[in-house]
Design an enzyme around this catalytic site. Structure first.
Site, PDB file in Angstrom:
ATOM      1  NE  ARG A 109     -23.713 -14.143 -11.577  1.00  0.00           N
ATOM      2  CZ  ARG A 109     -22.596 -14.440 -12.414  1.00  0.00           C
ATOM      3  NH1 ARG A 109     -22.871 -14.674 -13.589  1.00  0.00           N
ATOM      4  NH2 ARG A 109     -21.430 -14.550 -11.988  1.00  0.00           N
TER       5      ARG A 109
ATOM      6  CD  GLU B 254     -19.154   3.004 -11.230  1.00  0.00           C
ATOM      7  OE1 GLU B 254     -19.952   3.608 -12.103  1.00  0.00           O
ATOM      8  OE2 GLU B 254     -19.181   1.856 -10.886  1.00  0.00           O
TER       9      GLU B 254
ATOM     10  N   GLY C  25       0.439   1.758  -7.575  1.00  0.00           N
ATOM     11  CA  GLY C  25      -0.305   2.252  -8.687  1.00  0.00           C
ATOM     12  C   GLY C  25      -0.373   3.686  -9.132  1.00  0.00           C
TER      13      GLY C  25
ATOM     14  CB  SER D  91      -1.015   0.007   1.243  1.00  0.00           C
ATOM     15  OG  SER D  91      -1.866  -1.087   1.246  1.00  0.00           O
TER      16      SER D  91
ATOM     17  CB  CYS E  48     -25.241  -1.397 -11.304  1.00  0.00           C
ATOM     18  SG  CYS E  48     -25.013  -3.092 -12.091  1.00  0.00           S
TER      19      CYS E  48
ATOM     20  CG  HIS F  51     -20.589  -0.152 -12.902  1.00  0.00           C
ATOM     21  ND1 HIS F  51     -20.810   0.000 -11.755  1.00  0.00           N
ATOM     22  CD2 HIS F  51     -21.253  -1.481 -13.415  1.00  0.00           C
ATOM     23  CE1 HIS F  51     -21.383  -1.426 -11.279  1.00  0.00           C
ATOM     24  NE2 HIS F  51     -21.714  -1.947 -12.203  1.00  0.00           N
TER      25      HIS F  51
ATOM     26  CE  LYS G  69      20.353  -0.834   9.829  1.00  0.00           C
ATOM     27  NZ  LYS G  69      21.797  -0.327   9.584  1.00  0.00           N
TER      28      LYS G  69
HETATM   29  N1  GLN Z   1     -26.153  -7.934  -8.226  1.00  0.00           N
HETATM   30  C1  GLN Z   1     -26.872  -7.085  -9.343  1.00  0.00           C
HETATM   31  C2  GLN Z   1     -26.684  -8.083 -10.403  1.00  0.00           C
HETATM   32  O1  GLN Z   1     -25.942  -8.960 -10.654  1.00  0.00           O
HETATM   33  C3  GLN Z   1     -26.166  -5.682  -9.420  1.00  0.00           C
HETATM   34  C4  GLN Z   1     -24.502  -5.846  -9.947  1.00  0.00           C
HETATM   35  C5  GLN Z   1     -23.885  -4.483  -9.728  1.00  0.00           C
HETATM   36  O2  GLN Z   1     -24.567  -3.563  -9.029  1.00  0.00           O
HETATM   37  N2  GLN Z   1     -22.880  -4.483 -10.359  1.00  0.00           N
HETATM   38  O3  GLN Z   1     -27.392  -7.774 -11.536  1.00  0.00           O
END
Ligand code: GLN
Length: 541
Positions: free
Chosen positions: A467, A514, A22, A18, A386, A512, A195
């Site tokens: 999913r 972000e 990166g 840490s 999501c 997503h 050291k």
């Molecule tokens: N658990 C939810 C799904 O699989 C949302 C997944 C997430 O927020 N990345 O659809």
């Protein structure tokens, strides 16, 4: 004309983990890119998982998803944000992948009767993966290889051995090793201690790697005397003992390292000619990160609130969005189980916006649903990502459409109204690794919606990792009650964005966003959400 040879920079870490390898790698990559070099970064993770997709966020923080749908280490997020370029499957290699390939080749009989061993077969495969990165986008001038873990870890040994061989085979002037270490300051005696760095360099040299640059993480300035001593014991000149001082913001790091001459030294060691570098745009960005005029509080109702690394890209996207709005975005972490117990108002009265980020599993879901309900009923700006979208749809189905037990099949298999359900190709029996809907998919936006105003266009593409989906069988009833599906994936007719047009700012996305926010180009949804929160705050005062 012969093609220019790719140069390699290996970044290893010593003393403790840490230390920010990166950020150091991303910063160096940025400084080289600004000098006109084509540069990319490979992250090596010495664990046996094929990728972090199956790892708990508690163990490994966020899983960063690339355009091509790879589930990767969160450092790739830093690379993308600093270098402003897309990473791919090739930019993250794990022990799991390396051994997987070697074992597959063995089963095919490709080793022609030889005993398959760590040296040379595993190390050859590691070198092949490193070399492969040099061919990305038609060829790279410089490839930075960040090796996860700390020198001395058993897991890291095959990688360090491969790097030793690689340096020998590629010759002096074509590779550089930067060793990142800790130089602690002992307050009681008022002394800087060199050291641990000496020992860590010794450990590296035992393996046969002589570092060329020592990047020393320190709380305060690194004195000339300390540099001289570290150089003497580390077998390098004091000029390449570089101070890596603690910074208020990670975005300051490239500027601090530029002042320390890190890129200049790397370029010299690699016999490259670097153009003079202008960093004014980045400097202006950092200035705004550090000295914003306003502050705004946004509540985040998530599951992993004790571990902020699980939401790395979201936190960074808010830094970018803050800069665009000249504000510091203060994230208030709300435990969804606390909301379940004490009610949403207790917490949400104190913030100017609510974000529900992605997540998995049933725990804390009812708290999140209560939080969305509060936001909807009180016209508090709401942004769902999501799982956040899925909660918003469940809440709307229950409270507005009268489908009392509406739920996601992920949380209840007995519900009569599965408003969120498995996608066609998903099931309970499916193998877990790499089987979600992953990576970039196109999305078409409806005209005259908040989403289309935010993006300023109607065709977009965003990254996914889930999913479950909005169940199309419920679209009509949700729409009839006022929910607008402002973004649809055309190929599969899947809901990608939902909004409530009678609210000031209520928008949720199945993807997503972000992952696509960059330091110098904020994701438009984050920018718009922070603006809405600032407007809300102003109205309240
Ligand atoms: N658990 C939810 C799904 O699989 C949302 C997944 C997430 O927020 N990345 O659809």
């Amino acid at each position: 004309m012969s093609k220019k040879k790719t140069k390699y920079v290996f970044v290893t870490g010593g003393v403790v983990s840490s230390l920010g390898k990166g950020i150091a790698s991303a910063s160096l990559g940025f400084l080289l890119k600004m000098r006109g070099f084509r540069v990319t970064i490979l992250k090596i993770d010495p664990y046996l998982n094929v990728d972090p997709g199956t790892l708990s966020p508690y163990q490994h923080g966020e899983v960063f998803v690339t355009e091509d749908g790879a589930e990767t280490d969160l450092d790739l997020g830093h690379y993308e944000r600093f270098l402003d370029m897309d990473m791919s499957q090739q930019n993250n290699a794990t022990t799991g992948q390396i051994y997987g390939t070697v074992i597959e080749k063995e089963r095919k009989g490709e080793y022609l009767g030889h005993t398959v061993q760590v040296i040379p077969h595993v190390t050859d495969e590691i070198k092949r993966r490193i070399q492969l990165v040099s061919t990305i986008n038609g060829g790279m001038d410089v490839v930075i290889v960040e090796v996860g873990g700390t020198v001395g870890d058993i897991e890291g040994q095959p990688f360090l051995e491969a790097i030793r061989q690689f340096r020998l085979e590629n010759g002096v002037g074509n590779t550089v090793n930067i060793h990142l270490t800790l130089v602690p300051f002992i307050k009681a005696s008022g002394e800087t201690k060199t050291k641990p760095t000496q020992h860590s360099v010794q450990k590296l040299r035992e393996i046969g790697i002589q570092p060329d640059v020592l990047l020393c993480r320190t709380e305060g300035p690194l004195s000339q005397e300390a540099r001289r001593k570290i150089g003497l014991f580390g077998n390098v000149a004091p000029e390449v003992v570089i101070e890596g001082r603690d910074a208020k913001s990670i975005y300051q790091v490239p500027l601090l390292l530029e002042k320390e001459g890190l890129a200049k030294q790397v370029i010299r060691l690699l016999h490259l000619d670097g153009k003079p570098v202008r960093l004014d745009q980045w400097e202006r960005f950092v200035e705004k990160v550090l000295k914003p005029r306003k502050t705004v509080k946004i509540g985040v109702a998530g599951k992993y609130v004790e571990l902020h690394d699980a939401y790395k890209s979201i936190m960074e996207a808010f830094v970018h969005a803050g800069v665009q709005n000249d504000a510091r975005v203060e994230l208030v972490w709300l435990g969804s189980e606390d909301i379940e117990q004490h009610g949403a108002g207790t917490y949400l009265k104190k913030v100017a916006g609510l974000l529900i980020p992605g997540g998995f599993g049933e725990r804390g879901i009812e708290g999140k649903i209560k939080a969305v309900q509060y936001a909807r009923e009180n016209d508090l700006p709401f942004f769902g990502i999501c799982l956040g979208l899925q909660c918003a749809v469940i809440e709307f189905a229950r409270s507005v459409c009268g489908l009392r037990d509406a739920n996601s099949f992920e949380f209840s298999n007995s519900t009569t109204h599965r408003v969120i359900d498995y996608m066609e190709e998903q099931s309970d029996d499916i193998q877990k690794g790499g089987t979600m809907r992953l990576g970039s998919y196109p999305c078409k936006l409806k005209k005259n919606t908040l989403a289309s105003r935010i993006y300023g266009k109607t065709k977009i593409s965003e990254r996914h990792r889930h999913r479950y989906e909005v169940n199309n069988a419920y679209r009509a009833i949700l729409e009839k009650n006022g929910m607008v599906f402002s973004g649809i994936c055309p190929e599969k007719d899947l809901v990608e964005i939902v909004e409530l047009p009678d609210k000031q700012w209520f928008l949720a996305v199945q993807f997503h966003p972000e992952f696509k926010s960059r330091a110098l180009s904020v994701h438009p949804i984050f920018g718009s959400f922070v603006k809405a929160a600032l407007d809300y705050q102003e109205k309240q005062s």
